[in-house]
Write a protein that holds these residues in place. Sequence first.
Motif, PDB file in Angstrom:
ATOM      1  N   LEU A   1      -8.262 -22.002   8.319  1.00 33.79           N
ATOM      2  CA  LEU A   1      -7.082 -22.548   7.647  1.00 33.79           C
ATOM      3  C   LEU A   1      -6.127 -23.161   8.674  1.00 33.79           C
ATOM      4  CD1 LEU A   1      -5.778 -22.753   4.861  1.00 33.79           C
ATOM      5  CD2 LEU A   1      -4.698 -20.546   5.255  1.00 33.79           C
TER       6      LEU A   1
ATOM      7  N   LEU B   1      -6.750 -26.626   9.798  1.00 38.08           N
ATOM      8  CA  LEU B   1      -6.530 -27.712   8.839  1.00 38.08           C
ATOM      9  C   LEU B   1      -5.145 -28.339   8.951  1.00 38.08           C
ATOM     10  CD1 LEU B   1      -8.201 -26.201   5.621  1.00 38.08           C
ATOM     11  CD2 LEU B   1      -9.148 -27.940   7.137  1.00 38.08           C
TER      12      LEU B   1
ATOM     13  N   PHE C   1      -0.476 -25.905   6.125  1.00 35.64           N
ATOM     14  CA  PHE C   1      -1.013 -24.682   5.521  1.00 35.64           C
ATOM     15  C   PHE C   1      -0.445 -23.412   6.153  1.00 35.64           C
ATOM     16  CE2 PHE C   1      -4.209 -27.947   4.758  1.00 35.64           C
ATOM     17  CZ  PHE C   1      -4.354 -27.830   3.395  1.00 35.64           C
TER      18      PHE C   1
ATOM     19  N   ASP D   1       1.271 -15.680   5.588  1.00 39.97           N
ATOM     20  CA  ASP D   1       1.238 -14.553   4.638  1.00 39.97           C
ATOM     21  C   ASP D   1      -0.079 -13.781   4.759  1.00 39.97           C
ATOM     22  OD1 ASP D   1       2.528 -13.204   2.232  1.00 39.97           O
ATOM     23  OD2 ASP D   1       0.552 -13.714   1.449  1.00 39.97           O
ATOM     24  N   ALA D   2      -1.167 -14.531   4.904  1.00 35.52           N
ATOM     25  CA  ALA D   2      -2.472 -13.864   5.052  1.00 35.52           C
ATOM     26  C   ALA D   2      -2.494 -13.016   6.323  1.00 35.52           C
ATOM     27  CB  ALA D   2      -3.593 -14.904   5.061  1.00 35.52           C
TER      28      ALA D   2
ATOM     29  N   ARG E   1      -2.005  -2.020  -2.259  1.00 34.81           N
ATOM     30  CA  ARG E   1      -1.386  -3.254  -2.775  1.00 34.81           C
ATOM     31  C   ARG E   1      -1.656  -4.435  -1.833  1.00 34.81           C
ATOM     32  NH1 ARG E   1       2.464  -6.857  -1.008  1.00 34.81           N
ATOM     33  NH2 ARG E   1       3.426  -6.954  -3.057  1.00 34.81           N
TER      34      ARG E   1
ATOM     35  N   ARG F   1      -3.811  -8.125  -2.787  1.00 36.82           N
ATOM     36  CA  ARG F   1      -3.435  -9.545  -2.597  1.00 36.82           C
ATOM     37  C   ARG F   1      -4.590 -10.329  -1.956  1.00 36.82           C
ATOM     38  NH1 ARG F   1      -0.047  -6.387  -5.066  1.00 36.82           N
ATOM     39  NH2 ARG F   1       1.739  -7.551  -5.867  1.00 36.82           N
TER      40      ARG F   1
ATOM     41  N   ALA G   1      -7.095 -13.342  -3.564  1.00 33.35           N
ATOM     42  CA  ALA G   1      -7.359 -14.593  -2.844  1.00 33.35           C
ATOM     43  C   ALA G   1      -8.868 -14.787  -2.648  1.00 33.35           C
ATOM     44  CB  ALA G   1      -6.632 -14.597  -1.503  1.00 33.35           C
TER      45      ALA G   1
ATOM     46  N   LEU H   1     -11.361 -17.979  -3.243  1.00 29.34           N
ATOM     47  CA  LEU H   1     -12.343 -18.465  -2.273  1.00 29.34           C
ATOM     48  C   LEU H   1     -13.720 -18.607  -2.919  1.00 29.34           C
ATOM     49  CD1 LEU H   1     -12.792 -19.144   0.792  1.00 29.34           C
ATOM     50  CD2 LEU H   1     -13.661 -16.815   1.013  1.00 29.34           C
TER      51      LEU H   1
ATOM     52  N   CYS I   1     -10.027 -27.534  -5.073  1.00 32.85           N
ATOM     53  CA  CYS I   1      -9.143 -26.470  -4.618  1.00 32.85           C
ATOM     54  C   CYS I   1      -8.085 -26.137  -5.675  1.00 32.85           C
ATOM     55  CB  CYS I   1      -8.486 -26.897  -3.308  1.00 32.85           C
ATOM     56  SG  CYS I   1      -7.600 -25.575  -2.504  1.00 32.85           S
TER      57      CYS I   1
ATOM     58  N   LEU J   1      -5.924 -31.784   2.059  1.00 35.15           N
ATOM     59  CA  LEU J   1      -7.276 -31.340   2.450  1.00 35.15           C
ATOM     60  C   LEU J   1      -8.191 -32.523   2.756  1.00 35.15           C
ATOM     61  CD1 LEU J   1      -7.863 -28.401  -0.073  1.00 35.15           C
ATOM     62  CD2 LEU J   1      -7.669 -28.239   2.420  1.00 35.15           C
TER      63      LEU J   1
HETATM   64  C1  1Q0 Z   1      -8.318 -24.646   2.096  1.00 34.18           C
HETATM   65  C2  1Q0 Z   1      -7.017 -24.458   1.465  1.00 34.18           C
HETATM   66  C3  1Q0 Z   1      -6.518 -23.087   1.499  1.00 34.18           C
HETATM   67  C4  1Q0 Z   1      -5.860 -22.751   0.264  1.00 34.18           C
HETATM   68  C5  1Q0 Z   1      -5.572 -21.305   0.104  1.00 34.18           C
HETATM   69  C6  1Q0 Z   1      -5.271 -21.003  -1.341  1.00 34.18           C
HETATM   70  C7  1Q0 Z   1      -4.311 -19.958  -1.502  1.00 34.18           C
HETATM   71  C8  1Q0 Z   1      -2.918 -20.465  -1.769  1.00 34.18           C
HETATM   72  C9  1Q0 Z   1      -2.028 -19.312  -1.658  1.00 34.18           C
HETATM   73  C10 1Q0 Z   1      -0.593 -19.621  -1.484  1.00 34.18           C
HETATM   74  C11 1Q0 Z   1       0.061 -18.426  -0.829  1.00 34.18           C
HETATM   75  C12 1Q0 Z   1       1.484 -18.664  -0.520  1.00 34.18           C
HETATM   76  C13 1Q0 Z   1       2.149 -17.695   0.375  1.00 34.18           C
HETATM   77  C14 1Q0 Z   1       2.730 -16.454  -0.213  1.00 34.18           C
HETATM   78  C15 1Q0 Z   1       2.172 -15.764  -1.188  1.00 34.18           C
HETATM   79  C16 1Q0 Z   1       2.515 -14.355  -1.498  1.00 34.18           C
HETATM   80  O1  1Q0 Z   1       3.677 -14.276  -2.297  1.00 34.18           O
HETATM   81  C17 1Q0 Z   1       1.333 -13.741  -2.213  1.00 34.18           C
HETATM   82  C18 1Q0 Z   1       1.636 -12.377  -2.783  1.00 34.18           C
HETATM   83  O2  1Q0 Z   1       1.972 -11.486  -1.772  1.00 34.18           O
HETATM   84  P1  1Q0 Z   1       3.284 -10.579  -1.961  1.00 34.18           P
HETATM   85  O3  1Q0 Z   1       3.324  -9.705  -0.735  1.00 34.18           O
HETATM   86  O4  1Q0 Z   1       4.443 -11.516  -2.071  1.00 34.18           O
HETATM   87  O5  1Q0 Z   1       3.081  -9.790  -3.224  1.00 34.18           O
HETATM   88  N1  1Q0 Z   1       0.254 -13.670  -1.290  1.00 34.18           N
HETATM   89  C19 1Q0 Z   1      -1.009 -13.978  -1.633  1.00 34.18           C
HETATM   90  O6  1Q0 Z   1      -1.291 -14.297  -2.760  1.00 34.18           O
HETATM   91  C20 1Q0 Z   1      -2.064 -13.905  -0.559  1.00 34.18           C
HETATM   92  C21 1Q0 Z   1      -2.534 -15.270  -0.268  1.00 34.18           C
HETATM   93  C22 1Q0 Z   1      -3.530 -15.258   0.836  1.00 34.18           C
HETATM   94  C23 1Q0 Z   1      -4.182 -16.582   0.935  1.00 34.18           C
HETATM   95  C24 1Q0 Z   1      -5.215 -16.582   2.014  1.00 34.18           C
HETATM   96  C25 1Q0 Z   1      -5.951 -17.840   2.033  1.00 34.18           C
HETATM   97  C26 1Q0 Z   1      -6.860 -17.887   3.188  1.00 34.18           C
HETATM   98  C27 1Q0 Z   1      -7.589 -19.156   3.143  1.00 34.18           C
HETATM   99  C28 1Q0 Z   1      -8.481 -19.494   3.963  1.00 34.18           C
HETATM  100  C29 1Q0 Z   1      -9.111 -20.827   3.964  1.00 34.18           C
HETATM  101  C30 1Q0 Z   1     -10.466 -20.778   3.597  1.00 34.18           C
HETATM  102  C31 1Q0 Z   1     -11.103 -22.096   3.554  1.00 34.18           C
HETATM  103  C32 1Q0 Z   1     -12.383 -21.999   2.869  1.00 34.18           C
HETATM  104  C33 1Q0 Z   1     -13.503 -22.663   3.484  1.00 34.18           C
HETATM  105  C34 1Q0 Z   1     -14.143 -21.916   4.544  1.00 34.18           C
HETATM  106  C35 1Q0 Z   1     -15.525 -21.670   4.308  1.00 34.18           C
HETATM  107  C36 1Q0 Z   1     -15.878 -20.247   4.384  1.00 34.18           C
END
Ligand code: 1Q0
Length: 214
Positions: free
Chosen positions: A43, A46, A50, A56-57, A106, A110, A114, A118, A138, A165
Amino acid sequence: MAAAAGAFSLREVLSAFQAAVTERREVLLGPYLRGWRGLVRFLNSLGAIFSFISKDAVAKIQIMESYCGGERREEYRTLQSMVAYELASGLVDIQRRSEHPDSGCRTVLRLHRALRWLQLFLEGLRTAQEDSKTSTICTDSYNASLAAYHPWVVRKAATVAFCALPSRNAFLEIMNVGTPEEAVVMLGDALPHISSVYGITEELYAQHKLLNLP
Ligand code: 1Q0
């Protein structure tokens, strides 16, 4: 061949999620978090747009790593032992975040949500037409999963970031596993492992009524 140091390789992420599931269908937190570290590295490559997502992750991965390396590390060896330990010790806020705002349960929830994104995203990428837009794949995956848990402002920011992206083929190339065709094959191999981790976690959390932790 191993990927260059620092470079992302889908293979490493795949092998981490593969290694996370034991024969007894337990999820080992060490490899699970290693898989997440690999995804974050990807990520970050990219672009800065991002970084609000990767921050956050990373914060969540760090919370879990500190449990896994802490005094109670034995209890945090698997997801199953973590859930049993935290529930038995009253370490999980069930109604609202108060005394234990950062429980392992918890925090993993989260990441688990996510992981569903994926799974959908990689499946979309794998099966899409060559000229498909990654941003559409996406956004669709996001709307069908994580979006339900995010407030409007996060949904908006995420959707704007998705527009940055790269194309499907460029995306498949930065996965570092060869040609786009080879990457597609690799994705087909990777997905069952990610699905398995997702399925076991979902079942465990449902069993203990943890799917809506605040
Ligand atoms: C490639 C584009 C990546 C798109 C990732 C999509 C997820 C969007 C999530 C937006 C999160 C915004 C930041 C804050 C969120 C938090 O409020 C929320 C809740 O936590 P809390 O403590 O407030 O209750 N947090 C979450 O929902 C966790 C989000 C973690 C997202 C981790 C995404 C990791 C992405 C990795 C890229 C992988 C690319 C895939 C291709 C690779 C091939 C294996």
